[in-house]
Design a protein around this motif. Sequence first.
Motif, PDB file in Angstrom:
ATOM      1  N   ALA A  46       0.862  -1.092   0.000  1.00 28.72           N
ATOM      2  CA  ALA A  46      -0.056  -0.063  -0.172  1.00 28.72           C
ATOM      3  C   ALA A  46       0.887   1.200  -0.075  1.00 28.72           C
ATOM      4  O   ALA A  46       0.466   2.191  -0.861  1.00 28.72           O
ATOM      5  N   GLY A  47       1.835   1.281   0.853  1.00 30.64           N
ATOM      6  CA  GLY A  47       2.848   2.421   0.999  1.00 30.64           C
ATOM      7  C   GLY A  47       3.516   2.508  -0.253  1.00 30.64           C
ATOM      8  O   GLY A  47       3.903   3.673  -0.987  1.00 30.64           O
ATOM      9  N   SER A  48       3.942   1.455  -0.998  1.00 31.36           N
ATOM     10  CA  SER A  48       4.557   1.394  -2.490  1.00 31.36           C
ATOM     11  C   SER A  48       3.935   1.911  -3.322  1.00 31.36           C
ATOM     12  O   SER A  48       4.318   2.496  -4.489  1.00 31.36           O
ATOM     13  N   GLU A  49       2.331   1.741  -3.480  1.00 32.94           N
ATOM     14  CA  GLU A  49       1.628   2.141  -4.312  1.00 32.94           C
ATOM     15  C   GLU A  49       1.137   3.638  -4.206  1.00 32.94           C
ATOM     16  O   GLU A  49       1.050   4.188  -5.214  1.00 32.94           O
ATOM     17  N   TYR A  50       0.787   3.910  -2.891  1.00 28.43           N
ATOM     18  CA  TYR A  50       0.036   5.166  -2.814  1.00 28.43           C
ATOM     19  C   TYR A  50       1.033   6.130  -1.830  1.00 28.43           C
ATOM     20  O   TYR A  50       0.188   7.200  -1.519  1.00 28.43           O
ATOM     21  N   GLY A  51       2.148   5.980  -1.464  1.00 28.07           N
ATOM     22  CA  GLY A  51       2.820   6.732  -0.558  1.00 28.07           C
ATOM     23  C   GLY A  51       2.099   6.947   0.733  1.00 28.07           C
ATOM     24  O   GLY A  51       1.679   5.960   1.241  1.00 28.07           O
ATOM     25  N   TYR A  52       1.946   8.213   1.270  1.00 24.78           N
ATOM     26  CA  TYR A  52       1.366   8.255   2.470  1.00 24.78           C
ATOM     27  C   TYR A  52      -0.075   8.414   2.498  1.00 24.78           C
ATOM     28  O   TYR A  52      -0.853   8.673   3.633  1.00 24.78           O
ATOM     29  N   THR A  53      -0.823   8.264   1.387  1.00 25.93           N
ATOM     30  CA  THR A  53      -2.258   8.728   1.083  1.00 25.93           C
ATOM     31  C   THR A  53      -3.207   8.102   1.949  1.00 25.93           C
ATOM     32  O   THR A  53      -4.269   8.497   2.525  1.00 25.93           O
ATOM     33  N   LEU A  54      -2.881   6.658   2.414  1.00 22.72           N
ATOM     34  CA  LEU A  54      -3.739   5.927   2.935  1.00 22.72           C
ATOM     35  C   LEU A  54      -3.441   5.712   4.331  1.00 22.72           C
ATOM     36  O   LEU A  54      -3.867   4.802   5.157  1.00 22.72           O
ATOM     37  N   VAL A  62      -7.206   1.266  13.759  1.00 24.30           N
ATOM     38  CA  VAL A  62      -6.883   1.047  15.198  1.00 24.30           C
ATOM     39  C   VAL A  62      -8.076   1.286  16.021  1.00 24.30           C
ATOM     40  O   VAL A  62      -8.851   0.639  16.866  1.00 24.30           O
ATOM     41  N   VAL A  63      -9.024   2.358  15.653  1.00 29.93           N
ATOM     42  CA  VAL A  63     -10.432   2.601  16.061  1.00 29.93           C
ATOM     43  C   VAL A  63     -11.422   1.495  16.214  1.00 29.93           C
ATOM     44  O   VAL A  63     -11.987   1.163  17.287  1.00 29.93           O
ATOM     45  N   VAL A  64     -11.585   0.798  14.726  1.00 31.17           N
ATOM     46  CA  VAL A  64     -12.081   0.004  14.724  1.00 31.17           C
ATOM     47  C   VAL A  64     -11.883  -1.577  15.609  1.00 31.17           C
ATOM     48  O   VAL A  64     -12.800  -1.977  16.391  1.00 31.17           O
ATOM     49  N   LYS A  65     -10.279  -1.627  15.714  1.00 33.12           N
ATOM     50  CA  LYS A  65     -10.026  -2.860  16.544  1.00 33.12           C
ATOM     51  C   LYS A  65     -10.210  -2.568  18.174  1.00 33.12           C
ATOM     52  O   LYS A  65     -10.462  -3.420  18.801  1.00 33.12           O
ATOM     53  N   VAL A  66     -10.066  -1.170  18.479  1.00 30.33           N
ATOM     54  CA  VAL A  66     -10.304  -1.190  19.904  1.00 30.33           C
ATOM     55  C   VAL A  66     -11.735  -1.318  20.336  1.00 30.33           C
ATOM     56  O   VAL A  66     -11.966  -1.726  21.417  1.00 30.33           O
ATOM     57  N   THR A 197      -7.364  -0.108   1.062  1.00 30.97           N
ATOM     58  CA  THR A 197      -7.779   0.793   2.203  1.00 30.97           C
ATOM     59  C   THR A 197      -8.336  -0.164   3.260  1.00 30.97           C
ATOM     60  O   THR A 197      -8.316  -0.337   4.252  1.00 30.97           O
ATOM     61  N   LEU A 198      -9.499  -1.084   2.532  1.00 29.18           N
ATOM     62  CA  LEU A 198     -10.161  -2.035   3.555  1.00 29.18           C
ATOM     63  C   LEU A 198      -9.220  -2.874   3.904  1.00 29.18           C
ATOM     64  O   LEU A 198      -9.074  -3.310   5.243  1.00 29.18           O
ATOM     65  N   GLY A 199      -7.970  -3.624   3.285  1.00 27.64           N
ATOM     66  CA  GLY A 199      -6.885  -4.289   4.092  1.00 27.64           C
ATOM     67  C   GLY A 199      -6.135  -3.539   4.956  1.00 27.64           C
ATOM     68  O   GLY A 199      -5.835  -4.132   6.118  1.00 27.64           O
ATOM     69  N   LEU A 200      -5.911  -2.189   4.881  1.00 27.34           N
ATOM     70  CA  LEU A 200      -5.250  -1.732   5.986  1.00 27.34           C
ATOM     71  C   LEU A 200      -6.145  -1.534   7.033  1.00 27.34           C
ATOM     72  O   LEU A 200      -5.568  -1.580   8.487  1.00 27.34           O
ATOM     73  N   VAL A 201      -7.363  -1.296   6.868  1.00 32.11           N
ATOM     74  CA  VAL A 201      -8.158  -0.939   8.039  1.00 32.11           C
ATOM     75  C   VAL A 201      -8.445  -2.302   8.806  1.00 32.11           C
ATOM     76  O   VAL A 201      -8.445  -2.505   9.995  1.00 32.11           O
ATOM     77  N   GLY A 202      -8.420  -3.336   8.059  1.00 28.33           N
ATOM     78  CA  GLY A 202      -8.706  -4.770   8.725  1.00 28.33           C
ATOM     79  C   GLY A 202      -7.417  -5.268   9.067  1.00 28.33           C
ATOM     80  O   GLY A 202      -7.596  -6.313   9.882  1.00 28.33           O
ATOM     81  N   GLY A 203      -6.438  -4.936   8.720  1.00 28.75           N
ATOM     82  CA  GLY A 203      -5.050  -5.688   8.868  1.00 28.75           C
ATOM     83  C   GLY A 203      -4.411  -5.093  10.138  1.00 28.75           C
ATOM     84  O   GLY A 203      -3.176  -5.419  10.716  1.00 28.75           O
ATOM     85  N   PHE A 419     -16.159  -5.172   7.764  1.00 26.85           N
ATOM     86  CA  PHE A 419     -15.553  -6.434   7.381  1.00 26.85           C
ATOM     87  C   PHE A 419     -16.559  -7.334   6.331  1.00 26.85           C
ATOM     88  O   PHE A 419     -16.090  -8.201   5.576  1.00 26.85           O
ATOM     89  N   PHE A 420     -17.870  -6.874   6.340  1.00 26.64           N
ATOM     90  CA  PHE A 420     -18.537  -7.438   5.420  1.00 26.64           C
ATOM     91  C   PHE A 420     -18.060  -7.207   3.937  1.00 26.64           C
ATOM     92  O   PHE A 420     -18.105  -7.808   2.943  1.00 26.64           O
ATOM     93  N   GLY A 421     -17.473  -5.697   3.661  1.00 26.00           N
ATOM     94  CA  GLY A 421     -16.845  -5.543   2.627  1.00 26.00           C
ATOM     95  C   GLY A 421     -15.540  -6.268   2.207  1.00 26.00           C
ATOM     96  O   GLY A 421     -15.212  -6.453   1.117  1.00 26.00           O
ATOM     97  N   LEU A 422     -14.800  -6.294   3.351  1.00 28.47           N
ATOM     98  CA  LEU A 422     -13.484  -7.265   3.255  1.00 28.47           C
ATOM     99  C   LEU A 422     -13.974  -8.699   2.840  1.00 28.47           C
ATOM    100  O   LEU A 422     -13.287  -9.281   2.000  1.00 28.47           O
TER     101      LEU A 422
END
Length: 432
Positions: A46-54, A62-66, A197-203, A419-422
């Motif tokens: 994700a960083g290699s494709e979009y830099g810091y954008t995501l 973090v918010v979701v997992k908390v 984006t979904l992968g970063l949030v879920g990962g 997570f349904f989206g993922l």
Amino acid sequence: MTDRGTQDVGTTDTQEPRRRWSIVGPGIVVAATGVGAGDLVATLVAGSEYGYTLLWAVVLGVVVKVALAEATGRWHLATGSTIFAGWRSLGPWTTVYFVVYVVIWGFVYGATAMTSSALPLAAMFGGSIPAWGIPCGLLGLVLVWFGSYRFFEKIMTVLVGVMFVVVVGLAILVVPDVPAMLAGLLPTLPTGSGIYTLGLVGGVGGTVTMAAYGYWVNAKGWRDSSWMRVMRLDNRVAYITTGIFVAAMLVVGAELLYTANIALVESDRGLLDLDAILAQRFGPVIATLFLVGFFATSFSSLLGVWQGVSLLVTDFVRTRREAVATTPEELAAAGQLSDDAHRSTPYRAYLLWLTFPPMALLFLGRPFALVVAYGALGAFFMPFLAVTLLWLLGGRRTPREWRNGWLSTTLLIGSALLFFGLCASELVDLFG
């Protein structure tokens, strides 16, 4: 307005147990278990494709997992029961899903975890993946079979320390672009970035072991609602730490790969590509330190699954022998796992299942049908967890003062939708 599901209701300093406690505990165990080598690669890509954008997606993760981990811990402390007793109260469909899940998922994950742990060792010392993967599996078996929770937590804390220092240190070494990082905190979706984006949030520390958080909370000695404040602090510190770790990997991807237009293999082996890049740019010492961090990340996930999912299986067997509980009083009477659950036959039988049958896959590869079943079952687990927590903590099974308030309800609904989206994305990848 306060949210009963996320604020300290009915808990005062005088009610809280008067003994020393540590903020490093079950939270760091569950968060570290959920971040494996695959998550590192996904973040780097994700960083290699979009830099810091995501970068904002890491914060959202973090918010979701908390929210999810807090709800799991709150259920255990508020009811004095376990998540499995709660699942069983929702109907037999929950236990049918779990049986199929742990049998197939455990078989394939065992091979995945051993392979992931073996890769950095083979890169450092030579040898084949089976030659290192089998000892890693056996070491995990021995540590979890004979060790108490306290011993297990100490090992996990050391591994987390190693992976955190290595990855954050690497992010500092590549000199992050601070203005670009700050800009990345503003939510934007570049073209084609939805899946990343979904992968970063879920990962950010999210796997089946999130359901084990309540068992680790109980093993720590936190067994009723007087420990709610401690559990919440533990949970927040753990996932903030994990978020910093994942953000550091995004920095490495943005600075080391995005700026040089370098692509990684999108599998655990992609980390070996990064090792070669680090050796070329910073020398063999830094590259070797990265491989040490790679191993700590992979082996902590192996240990967490070996211990946490075995506890879930043990409680599944226990609750099947008892009457279905549906009221707070019945759930409290159902109780929690005993302190010697790690010595029980179901616990050790599942440990053996995780360790020995998967070794065959190290030599044979992964049969296509098993990979598809593994991916499909795994995709459904996190939405299953979010929906059942909404159900359990929103009704009469939970004492009124600890039910979901507006904030926790909103976060759990958002988690379920995410997570349904993922889940849909993974199923399309599997069957498309």
